[in-house]
Design a protein around this motif. Structure first.
Motif, PDB file in Angstrom:
ATOM      1  N   GLU A   1      48.336  31.921  33.345  1.00 44.07           N
ATOM      2  CA  GLU A   1      48.833  33.313  33.313  1.00 44.07           C
ATOM      3  C   GLU A   1      48.179  34.153  32.259  1.00 44.07           C
ATOM      4  OE1 GLU A   1      52.793  32.067  32.003  1.00 44.07           O
ATOM      5  OE2 GLU A   1      53.451  31.732  33.825  1.00 44.07           O
ATOM      6  N   VAL A   2      46.958  34.212  32.639  1.00 41.19           N
ATOM      7  CA  VAL A   2      46.080  35.256  32.367  1.00 41.19           C
ATOM      8  C   VAL A   2      45.073  35.965  33.179  1.00 41.19           C
ATOM      9  CG1 VAL A   2      45.747  33.779  30.000  1.00 41.19           C
ATOM     10  CG2 VAL A   2      43.969  33.618  31.715  1.00 41.19           C
ATOM     11  N   SER A   3      44.371  37.138  32.713  1.00 38.74           N
ATOM     12  CA  SER A   3      43.511  37.756  33.894  1.00 38.74           C
ATOM     13  C   SER A   3      42.291  36.816  33.771  1.00 38.74           C
ATOM     14  CB  SER A   3      43.261  39.047  33.258  1.00 38.74           C
ATOM     15  OG  SER A   3      42.615  39.130  32.411  1.00 38.74           O
ATOM     16  N   LYS A   4      41.413  37.084  34.900  1.00 33.96           N
ATOM     17  CA  LYS A   4      40.161  36.652  34.927  1.00 33.96           C
ATOM     18  C   LYS A   4      39.266  36.990  33.738  1.00 33.96           C
ATOM     19  CE  LYS A   4      37.811  36.214  38.561  1.00 33.96           C
ATOM     20  NZ  LYS A   4      37.004  36.262  39.902  1.00 33.96           N
ATOM     21  N   ARG A   5      39.365  38.463  33.303  1.00 35.86           N
ATOM     22  CA  ARG A   5      38.734  38.951  32.411  1.00 35.86           C
ATOM     23  C   ARG A   5      39.016  38.264  31.156  1.00 35.86           C
ATOM     24  NH1 ARG A   5      38.699  45.415  30.692  1.00 35.86           N
ATOM     25  NH2 ARG A   5      37.297  44.987  28.803  1.00 35.86           N
ATOM     26  N   THR A   6      40.252  37.941  30.890  1.00 35.91           N
ATOM     27  CA  THR A   6      40.530  37.198  29.824  1.00 35.91           C
ATOM     28  C   THR A   6      40.056  35.783  29.595  1.00 35.91           C
ATOM     29  OG1 THR A   6      42.498  38.220  29.168  1.00 35.91           O
ATOM     30  CG2 THR A   6      42.395  36.296  28.197  1.00 35.91           C
ATOM     31  N   LEU A   7      40.004  34.921  30.881  1.00 30.45           N
ATOM     32  CA  LEU A   7      39.508  33.594  30.938  1.00 30.45           C
ATOM     33  C   LEU A   7      38.082  33.585  30.482  1.00 30.45           C
ATOM     34  CD1 LEU A   7      40.315  31.181  33.586  1.00 30.45           C
ATOM     35  CD2 LEU A   7      37.896  31.661  33.088  1.00 30.45           C
ATOM     36  N   PHE A   8      37.429  34.620  30.945  1.00 27.52           N
ATOM     37  CA  PHE A   8      35.829  34.567  30.719  1.00 27.52           C
ATOM     38  C   PHE A   8      35.483  35.102  29.559  1.00 27.52           C
ATOM     39  CE2 PHE A   8      35.121  35.308  35.517  1.00 27.52           C
ATOM     40  CZ  PHE A   8      34.546  33.949  35.779  1.00 27.52           C
ATOM     41  N   ALA A   9      36.558  35.594  28.780  1.00 23.32           N
ATOM     42  CA  ALA A   9      36.256  35.974  27.419  1.00 23.32           C
ATOM     43  C   ALA A   9      36.344  34.487  26.411  1.00 23.32           C
ATOM     44  CB  ALA A   9      37.374  36.800  26.845  1.00 23.32           C
ATOM     45  N   TYR A  10      37.085  33.707  26.867  1.00 23.28           N
ATOM     46  CA  TYR A  10      37.168  32.549  26.181  1.00 23.28           C
ATOM     47  C   TYR A  10      36.257  31.375  26.837  1.00 23.28           C
ATOM     48  CZ  TYR A  10      41.609  33.860  24.109  1.00 23.28           C
ATOM     49  OH  TYR A  10      42.327  34.629  22.977  1.00 23.28           O
ATOM     50  N   PHE A  11      35.978  31.462  28.069  1.00 25.36           N
ATOM     51  CA  PHE A  11      34.826  30.231  28.596  1.00 25.36           C
ATOM     52  C   PHE A  11      34.037  31.116  29.724  1.00 25.36           C
ATOM     53  CE2 PHE A  11      38.985  28.391  27.941  1.00 25.36           C
ATOM     54  CZ  PHE A  11      38.778  27.305  27.334  1.00 25.36           C
ATOM     55  N   PRO A  12      32.776  31.601  28.945  1.00 25.33           N
ATOM     56  CA  PRO A  12      31.947  32.174  30.126  1.00 25.33           C
ATOM     57  C   PRO A  12      31.574  31.791  31.186  1.00 25.33           C
ATOM     58  CG  PRO A  12      31.092  31.912  27.673  1.00 25.33           C
ATOM     59  CD  PRO A  12      32.326  31.013  27.872  1.00 25.33           C
TER      60      PRO A  12
END
Length: 211
Positions: free
Chosen positions: A45-56
């Motif tokens: 339940e997060v955006s892809k942008r948020t995901l990549f902020a945590y996991f490059p």
């Protein structure tokens, strides 16, 4: 200040954990290559942008769980008791890990650990990502040997490469056996004997190869 993380930091930790848990659940259920980053983001339940902020990278969603171990050997060397040789401290730490079934030793047959290990071993991009951890471990250990034990730089770097390679080889052998069916209990005597033999070789150099 009580030393506890603030509200914003706790929220970040929860988001990080939610993404990680969603990723591992999906990867183990469907396979690493069969699950997209978008699917992980949706499940968390997060955006892809948020995901990549945590996991490059997608691989980071898996191997980050081992990230704390990258500098583990260096921490052991720096925290050893006065008068204890670095190699002795590392040997005792590895044997302790075997006794406690630390997953980093490869000697843990919990079903989820076994499945996660098998997935890593069967995925070339994850194996390659783990190699970056190995390089980081060598660098950190060399620095610890040089700074805390007064070992000359070149000697420290050469020793670190050998020590880390030995530990990874031992853990890899254990992980391979357990990932494909052997129990931790059955493997333990062999794992301990292999570790004792490996550290004896490190302690004595490679005299057996000189004839």
């Amino acid at each position: 200040m009580d030393g506890k993380p603030g509200l914003r930091e706790r929220k970040k930790q929860r988001t990080h954990a939610a993404i990680s848990d969603a990723a591992i659940t999906l990867f183990l259920e469907h396979g690493f290559h069969q699950v997209s980053v978008a699917q992980v983001a949706e499940a968390a339940e997060v955006s892809k942008r948020t995901l990549f902020a945590y996991f490059p990278t997608k691989e980071d969603l898996v191997v980050h769980r081992l990230a704390d171990h990258e500098t583990e050997t260096a921490r052991v060397v720096r925290a050893r008791q006065p008068g204890t040789a670095p190699l002795t401290a590392l040997r005792e730490h590895f044997l302790k890990g075997l006794r406690e079934r630390d997953p980093i030793t490869g000697l843990n047959d919990h079903p989820q650990v076994r499945r996660l290990t098998r997935m890593i071993l069967d995925t070339p991009s994850l194996v390659a990502r783990m190699e970056r951890f190995k390089t980081g471990a060598e660098r950190a250990l060399a620095q610890a040997l040089h700074e805390s034990a007064g070992i000359p730089d070149l000697t420290a770097r050469l020793a670190a490469v050998q020590i880390v390679a030995v530990q990874w080889a031992l853990a890899g052998d254990n992980a391979q056996r357990l990932a494909y069916g052997e129990s931790a209990e059955a493997r333990t005597p062999g794992a301990v004997a292999d570790a004792e033999h490996a550290f004896a070789l490190l302690e004595n150099g490679l005299r057996q190869l000189t004839g």
